[in-house]
Design a protein around this motif. Structure first.
Motif, short mmCIF file in Angstrom:
data_model
loop_
_atom_site.label_atom_id
_atom_site.label_comp_id
_atom_site.label_asym_id
_atom_site.label_seq_id
_atom_site.Cartn_x
_atom_site.Cartn_y
_atom_site.Cartn_z
N LEU A 1 0.87 -1.17 0.00
CA LEU A 1 0.00 0.00 0.00
C LEU A 1 0.91 1.22 0.00
CD1 LEU A 1 -3.06 1.00 0.32
CD2 LEU A 1 -2.32 1.64 2.61
N LYS A 2 0.71 2.09 -0.97
CA LYS A 2 1.44 3.35 -1.03
C LYS A 2 0.53 4.42 -0.47
CE LYS A 2 4.04 6.30 -4.22
NZ LYS A 2 4.44 6.50 -5.65
N GLY A 3 0.90 4.95 0.70
CA GLY A 3 0.06 5.93 1.37
C GLY A 3 0.73 7.28 1.51
N ALA A 4 0.20 8.08 2.40
CA ALA A 4 0.68 9.45 2.57
C ALA A 4 2.11 9.51 3.09
CB ALA A 4 -0.25 10.21 3.51
N ASP A 5 2.53 8.50 3.87
CA ASP A 5 3.84 8.54 4.50
C ASP A 5 4.82 7.52 3.96
OD1 ASP A 5 3.12 10.63 6.30
OD2 ASP A 5 2.01 9.15 7.50
N GLY B 1 -7.50 -6.86 4.81
CA GLY B 1 -7.72 -5.56 5.43
C GLY B 1 -6.40 -4.82 5.54
N ILE B 2 -6.42 -3.52 5.28
CA ILE B 2 -5.18 -2.74 5.20
C ILE B 2 -5.27 -1.50 6.08
CG2 ILE B 2 -3.53 -1.64 3.64
CD1 ILE B 2 -4.87 -3.25 1.36
N GLU B 3 -4.18 -1.23 6.80
CA GLU B 3 -4.03 0.00 7.59
C GLU B 3 -3.12 0.96 6.83
OE1 GLU B 3 -4.05 3.07 9.85
OE2 GLU B 3 -5.35 1.35 10.32
N ASP B 4 -3.57 2.23 6.67
CA ASP B 4 -2.80 3.16 5.84
C ASP B 4 -1.97 4.17 6.63
OD1 ASP B 4 -4.73 4.92 6.77
OD2 ASP B 4 -5.37 5.61 4.78
N LEU B 5 -1.95 4.07 7.97
CA LEU B 5 -1.14 4.98 8.77
C LEU B 5 0.02 4.24 9.44
CD1 LEU B 5 -3.86 7.16 10.57
CD2 LEU B 5 -2.53 7.72 8.52
N THR B 6 1.13 4.95 9.61
CA THR B 6 2.27 4.39 10.34
C THR B 6 1.96 4.39 11.83
OG1 THR B 6 3.33 6.54 10.62
CG2 THR B 6 3.86 5.29 8.61
N GLY B 7 2.79 3.68 12.59
CA GLY B 7 2.63 3.71 14.03
C GLY B 7 2.73 5.12 14.57
N ALA B 8 3.70 5.89 14.04
CA ALA B 8 3.85 7.29 14.48
C ALA B 8 2.65 8.12 14.07
CB ALA B 8 5.14 7.88 13.88
N SER C 1 7.19 -6.47 6.29
CA SER C 1 7.31 -5.21 7.03
C SER C 1 8.75 -4.73 7.15
CB SER C 1 6.72 -5.37 8.44
OG SER C 1 5.36 -5.75 8.36
N SER C 2 9.71 -5.62 7.01
CA SER C 2 11.11 -5.22 7.09
C SER C 2 11.47 -4.24 5.97
CB SER C 2 12.03 -6.45 7.01
OG SER C 2 11.78 -7.19 5.81
N LEU C 3 10.64 -4.16 4.93
CA LEU C 3 10.87 -3.23 3.82
C LEU C 3 10.21 -1.88 4.05
CD1 LEU C 3 10.21 -5.71 0.86
CD2 LEU C 3 12.44 -5.03 1.79
N ASN C 4 9.44 -1.74 5.11
CA ASN C 4 8.73 -0.48 5.39
C ASN C 4 9.71 0.65 5.69
OD1 ASN C 4 6.37 -1.89 5.10
ND2 ASN C 4 5.81 -1.86 7.27
N PRO C 5 9.24 1.89 5.64
CA PRO C 5 10.11 3.02 5.98
C PRO C 5 10.70 2.89 7.38
CG PRO C 5 8.07 3.78 4.97
CD PRO C 5 7.89 2.32 5.23
N SER C 6 11.82 3.52 7.59
CA SER C 6 12.50 3.49 8.89
C SER C 6 11.54 3.91 10.00
CB SER C 6 13.70 4.44 8.86
OG SER C 6 14.33 4.49 10.11
N GLY C 7 11.55 3.15 11.08
CA GLY C 7 10.68 3.43 12.21
C GLY C 7 9.35 2.68 12.13
N ASP C 8 9.09 2.00 11.01
CA ASP C 8 7.82 1.30 10.85
C ASP C 8 8.03 -0.16 10.43
OD1 ASP C 8 4.97 1.95 11.10
OD2 ASP C 8 4.80 1.47 8.98
N THR C 9 9.24 -0.66 10.60
CA THR C 9 9.57 -2.01 10.14
C THR C 9 9.02 -3.11 11.05
OG1 THR C 9 11.71 -1.86 11.25
CG2 THR C 9 11.64 -1.26 8.92
#
Length: 272
Positions: A166-170, A207-214, A177-185
């Motif tokens: 999923l390509k989202g706002a952030d 089901g998909i979540e489009d926000l990072t933990g931060a 998940s290891s490929l996610n942006p830094s801080g969200d792996t």
């Protein structure tokens, strides 16, 4: 959040004239992960399983409530409490149920059908969903773009081993998940529910979540509600094509019957 109203599987048959549904794709992940059973009584928004959290959209509105077509979360064609992919969950004690942070799919179908069933997301107009080749995850293959809205569907033909993104706002979030942006792996953005477990007849709701933990900033248990996009994936049914040997056998039989009829019409008998 702004709300948009809603909106790998088949059976191999040997048939000369009937349709053939190709095998669905299968899932593989971290050792110990498997499909876990849960019940409607487990929907208490305590973070167990990992996707069962209080939604920013309102209580009783995470993906689980939509799957069971709860009064607070209506979904056309809701499939019920399907087993989800993750680590061990004890439904009786409502414990465990953490996410498998890294999983992918093995292609067994020549092509698959993706159906956009639901979007409950402020970023619905920019969210992009698709697949990636695990050997080259930087190259993204979109299926649904921001302007797409439920109900929508499209076919896709992925690589032999692939993941979903999923390509989202952030940034871009992967089933690995290891490929996610830094801080969200350590944050799994996908929850996969298996509609059919029959070999060669698998299909999934995702089901998909489009926000990072931060980005969640402590809301939704810091994990998500997984209702921002819900996609159904199944195999594409294609017409049957007889094998050359089968076609030759049928053609030969037809030719024999034709010649026999000609002999008889002339009062002749074929040589024995």
């Amino acid at each position: 959040m702004g709300i948009k109203k809603v909106v790998w599987g088949g059976v191999l048959t040997i048939s000369f004239f009937g349709p053939i549904a190709t095998f669905a794709d299968t899932i593989s992940g971290t050792a110990g992960a498997a499909f876990q059973n849960w019940a409607i009584t487990n929907l208490n928004q305590n973070g167990k399983p990992y996707w069962d959290n209080t939604s920013l959209d309102g209580t009783n509105k995470n993906v689980g409530f939509f799957l069971v077509n709860a009064p607070t979360a209506p979904l056309a064609g809701a499939p019920g409490a399907l087993p989800y992919w993750g680590n061990t969950f004890n439904s009786a004690t409502d414990s465990g149920g953490t996410a498998d942070l890294n999983f992918t799919f093995q292609r067994t179908a020549s092509s698959s059908l993706a159906s956009l069933e639901l979007e409950v997301a402020h970023n619905a107009n920019i969210n992009e969903f698709g697949w990636y080749n695990t050997t080259n995850p930087a190259v993204l293959h979109p299926i649904f773009l921001g302007p797409d809205s439920p109900p929508s569907s499209d076919t896709f033909s992925p690589s032999a081993q692939y993941g979903l993104y999923l390509k989202g706002a952030d940034g871009v979030y992967y089933t690995q998940s290891s490929l996610n942006p830094s801080g969200d792996t350590e944050h799994q953005h996908f929850a996969v529910f298996q509609e059919s477990s029959a070999t060669g007849a698998e299909s999934y709701w995702i089901g998909i979540e489009d926000l990072t933990g931060a980005g969640l900033n402590g809301a939704e248990n810091g994990v998500g509600d997984y209702n921002d996009m819900v996609v159904h994936i199944s195999a594409v049914v294609s017409p049957a094509v007889p094998e050359p040997s089968t076609a030759a056998l049928v053609l030969g039989g037809c030719l024999f019957m034709f010649m026999l009829r000609r002999f008889r019409s002339r009062g002749l008998r074929p040589e024995s």
